[in-house]
Write an enzyme that holds these catalytic residues in place. Structure first.
Site, PDB file in Angstrom:
ATOM      1  N   HIS A  12       0.770  -1.091   0.089  1.00  0.00           N
ATOM      2  CA  HIS A  12      -0.003  -0.087  -0.001  1.00  0.00           C
ATOM      3  C   HIS A  12       0.840   1.101   0.023  1.00  0.00           C
ATOM      4  O   HIS A  12       2.053   1.256   0.215  1.00  0.00           O
ATOM      5  CB  HIS A  12      -0.774  -0.094   1.096  1.00  0.00           C
ATOM      6  N   HIS A  84       4.048   7.201   3.681  1.00  0.00           N
ATOM      7  CA  HIS A  84       4.930   6.128   3.324  1.00  0.00           C
ATOM      8  C   HIS A  84       4.565   4.977   2.470  1.00  0.00           C
ATOM      9  O   HIS A  84       3.200   5.299   1.991  1.00  0.00           O
ATOM     10  CB  HIS A  84       5.275   5.320   4.995  1.00  0.00           C
ATOM     11  N   GLU A 133       7.886   0.825   4.764  1.00  0.00           N
ATOM     12  CA  GLU A 133       7.533  -0.095   5.541  1.00  0.00           C
ATOM     13  C   GLU A 133       7.743  -1.223   5.068  1.00  0.00           C
ATOM     14  O   GLU A 133       7.411  -1.685   4.007  1.00  0.00           O
ATOM     15  CB  GLU A 133       6.124   0.157   6.016  1.00  0.00           C
TER      16      GLU A 133
END
Length: 140
Positions: A12, A84, A133
């Site tokens: 994502h 992010h 991430e």
């Protein structure tokens, strides 16, 4: 040859927003996107909504309190913005070991993320300016 994180795909892109419900309504009304219900994640200091796309997700993040890292982001970017990106790996601990000689990790142990999977963040200064991430998503 040095080992790598073995990234498998984009999970994502996360967007910090001042009002997650208003942002979700905008994505739904303007783009016809499917959006999830807001979910509070106190351990991460955010309320999250997922915008479902065919090939990935957008994660809308609203701060839960002033101590939230997203609150600090919104102080600098009041209208919101890209926060992010999240990349999938098969084993987050192995990926942490593989990348830790080259980049700073923001925690020494993975945390459980919004999808219920272990996650870890890499420092943006070590990843060409992008908070990155890594999320463990086992392949079946």
């Amino acid at each position: 040859m040095q080992s790598t994180a073995a990234v498998t795909r984009l999970n994502h892109l996360a967007i910090a927003v001042p009002d997650v419900r208003a942002a979700a309504a905008q994505y739904q009304a303007v783009l016809g996107a499917r959006v999830s219900e807001p979910q509070a994640l106190p351990e991460h200091g955010v309320t999250v909504v997922f915008v479902q796309l065919e090939n990935t997700k957008l994660e809308l993040l609203e701060p839960l309190g002033e101590a939230s890292p997203v609150a600090k982001f919104l102080e600098k970017n009041p209208a919101g913005g890209m926060h992010h990106m999240c990349l999938e790996v098969c084993n987050v601990k192995a990926s942490m070991a593989a990348v830790s000689e080259r980049v700073r990790l923001l925690s020494s142990e993975p945390k459980i993320g919004a999808h219920g999977n272990p996650v870890v963040f890499m420092h943006p200064k070590d990843m060409v300016g992008v908070l990155t991430e890594l999320e463990e998503v086992p392949r079946s």
